[in-house]
Motif scaffolding. Structure first.
Motif, PDB file in Angstrom:
ATOM      1  N   ASN A 110      31.569  96.605  41.991  1.00 14.82           N
ATOM      2  CA  ASN A 110      31.157  96.673  43.590  1.00 14.82           C
ATOM      3  C   ASN A 110      31.442  97.862  44.315  1.00 14.82           C
ATOM      4  N   GLN A 111      31.723  99.122  43.690  1.00 11.69           N
ATOM      5  CA  GLN A 111      31.893 100.462  44.164  1.00 11.69           C
ATOM      6  C   GLN A 111      30.989 101.627  43.682  1.00 11.69           C
ATOM      7  N   ASN A 112      30.826 102.376  44.432  1.00 10.22           N
ATOM      8  CA  ASN A 112      30.340 103.924  43.888  1.00 10.22           C
ATOM      9  C   ASN A 112      31.374 104.440  43.027  1.00 10.22           C
ATOM     10  N   ARG A 113      30.703 104.912  41.820  1.00  8.80           N
ATOM     11  CA  ARG A 113      31.847 105.558  40.879  1.00  8.80           C
ATOM     12  C   ARG A 113      31.132 106.800  40.398  1.00  8.80           C
ATOM     13  N   LEU A 114      32.127 107.865  40.325  1.00  6.33           N
ATOM     14  CA  LEU A 114      31.752 109.157  39.626  1.00  6.33           C
ATOM     15  C   LEU A 114      32.961 109.296  38.470  1.00  6.33           C
ATOM     16  N   ASP A 125      29.251 111.575  36.096  1.00 13.04           N
ATOM     17  CA  ASP A 125      28.127 110.405  35.817  1.00 13.04           C
ATOM     18  C   ASP A 125      28.516 109.365  37.091  1.00 13.04           C
ATOM     19  N   PHE A 126      27.473 109.207  37.495  1.00 15.52           N
ATOM     20  CA  PHE A 126      27.550 108.404  38.814  1.00 15.52           C
ATOM     21  C   PHE A 126      26.889 107.245  38.473  1.00 15.52           C
ATOM     22  N   ILE A 127      27.572 105.806  38.888  1.00  8.89           N
ATOM     23  CA  ILE A 127      27.080 104.488  38.830  1.00  8.89           C
ATOM     24  C   ILE A 127      27.242 103.989  40.240  1.00  8.89           C
ATOM     25  N   ASP A 128      26.132 103.533  40.843  1.00 11.50           N
ATOM     26  CA  ASP A 128      26.347 103.052  42.360  1.00 11.50           C
ATOM     27  C   ASP A 128      26.806 101.667  42.366  1.00 11.50           C
ATOM     28  N   ASP A 129      27.311 101.370  43.540  1.00 15.25           N
ATOM     29  CA  ASP A 129      27.727 100.008  43.667  1.00 15.25           C
ATOM     30  C   ASP A 129      26.680  98.777  43.400  1.00 15.25           C
ATOM     31  N   LYS A 130      25.442  99.038  42.996  1.00 12.09           N
ATOM     32  CA  LYS A 130      24.439  98.001  42.359  1.00 12.09           C
ATOM     33  C   LYS A 130      24.610  98.208  40.859  1.00 12.09           C
ATOM     34  N   ASN A 131      25.348  98.970  40.304  1.00 13.32           N
ATOM     35  CA  ASN A 131      25.347  99.005  38.961  1.00 13.32           C
ATOM     36  C   ASN A 131      24.123  99.818  38.458  1.00 13.32           C
ATOM     37  N   ASN A 132      23.537 100.654  39.013  1.00 14.61           N
ATOM     38  CA  ASN A 132      22.567 101.530  38.760  1.00 14.61           C
ATOM     39  C   ASN A 132      23.140 102.794  38.059  1.00 14.61           C
ATOM     40  N   GLU A 194      30.486 116.565  47.728  1.00 15.31           N
ATOM     41  CA  GLU A 194      28.927 116.294  47.908  1.00 15.31           C
ATOM     42  C   GLU A 194      28.662 114.903  47.876  1.00 15.31           C
ATOM     43  N   TYR A 195      29.212 114.055  46.586  1.00 15.37           N
ATOM     44  CA  TYR A 195      29.070 112.972  46.412  1.00 15.37           C
ATOM     45  C   TYR A 195      29.530 111.981  47.592  1.00 15.37           C
ATOM     46  N   LYS A 196      30.762 112.295  48.056  1.00 19.90           N
ATOM     47  CA  LYS A 196      31.301 111.562  49.061  1.00 19.90           C
ATOM     48  C   LYS A 196      30.734 111.600  50.461  1.00 19.90           C
ATOM     49  N   ALA A 197      29.852 112.768  50.570  1.00 17.16           N
ATOM     50  CA  ALA A 197      29.203 112.974  51.818  1.00 17.16           C
ATOM     51  C   ALA A 197      28.155 112.158  51.771  1.00 17.16           C
ATOM     52  N   ARG A 198      27.433 111.701  50.552  1.00 19.23           N
ATOM     53  CA  ARG A 198      26.340 110.845  50.358  1.00 19.23           C
ATOM     54  C   ARG A 198      26.917 109.314  50.027  1.00 19.23           C
ATOM     55  N   ASN A 220      41.226 116.142  46.077  1.00 20.62           N
ATOM     56  CA  ASN A 220      40.643 114.759  46.128  1.00 20.62           C
ATOM     57  C   ASN A 220      41.433 113.827  45.502  1.00 20.62           C
ATOM     58  N   THR A 221      41.538 112.502  46.036  1.00 19.17           N
ATOM     59  CA  THR A 221      42.413 111.625  45.439  1.00 19.17           C
ATOM     60  C   THR A 221      41.403 110.965  44.470  1.00 19.17           C
TER      61      THR A 221
END
Length: 244
Positions: A110-114, A125-132, A194-198, A220-221
């Motif tokens: 349930n999180q956005n992950r990079l 690699d980016f996986i959004d909080d909906k597991n896409n 850039e990812y965190k801005a989106r 970044n943390t």
């Protein structure tokens, strides 16, 4: 017990698991593959399955000779993964990137992950909080940057990874270290920003061979774990068993 093996572009990493418990990690070159597998199997006689994730040039036959006494599994795009693959060319997505995406999905629901894997190449690699799984980026890693400066110029030396003494390099060697290392760090932080801005509700996972070198240099943390791929490989196989 399960022996998971990650065949990378440069080296091979392996680990022995029983359930979620990690017993031991091994790192070796491709020419040492057979000797090391035999030693691992000798020391861990309860291993029943070998699980292989490969982006390297090691032939499958190198593992199939163990198929008589053990179950040998090669993870592929046809297996079950805990995310929806929205990549425009899904069959070209490296199996290592898929395994990392799976591990991020399992570990941080349930999180956005990079996921940033810093090895021979650096991948994002980016996986959004909906597991896409949406995609990411691929760029040369630290070692490739040093090698390219040497191989594609007439006089620049081939250097090994070293922390820059200062932002301003006062010699050719110092300038190379500053350019390669600082440029690499700025690139990673720039991608993260850039990812965190989106996206909000965000976790950054750093893994790969250069994890320890990079983790303390990023602004970044992050969640840093150099063995995240091996742990994800074990989790992905457990998920595969449940869904077969």
């Amino acid at each position: 017990m399960i022996l998971v093996i990650d065949v990378g572009n440069t080296r091979i990493k392996a680990a022995v698991f029983e359930g979620a418990t990690l017993f031991e990690i091994f790192v070796f070159s491709k020419i040492e593959l057979q000797k090391n597998i035999q030693n691992i199997l000798k020391n861990f006689e309860n291993i029943t399955d070998i699980v292989v994730s490969s982006v390297g040039d090691v032939e499958k036959q190198s593992f199939l000779e163990y198929n008589n006494g053990l179950n040998v599994h090669f993870l592929s795009h046809e297996d079950f993964f805990p995310f929806h693959n929205s990549y425009a060319t899904p069959k070209t997505l490296g199996i290592d990137r898929m395994v990392l995406a799976a591990g991020a999905t399992f570990r941080f629901p349930n999180q956005n992950r990079l996921v940033i894997d810093a090895g021979t190449c650096i991948t994002y690699d980016f996986i959004d909080d909906k597991n896409n799984y949406l995609g990411g980026a691929i760029a040369p890693g630290l070692r490739l940057r040093y090698e390219s400066l040497h191989n594609f110029t007439a006089k620049l030396p081939l250097l090994s990874l070293e922390s820059p003494k200062d932002l301003i390099g006062t010699s050719t060697s110092e300038s190379i270290h500053s350019g390669v290392v600082n440029g690499f760090v700025y690139e990673i932080d720039g991608f993260i920003d850039e990812y965190k801005a989106r996206y909000s509700n965000f976790i950054i996972i750093l893994t790969g061979g250069d994890t320890d070198f990079l983790a303390k240099r990023l602004k970044n943390t992050i969640f840093a774990n150099s063995n995240f791929l091996l742990e994800s490989l074990n989790q992905t196989f457990q998920y595969k068993i449940k869904n077969d």
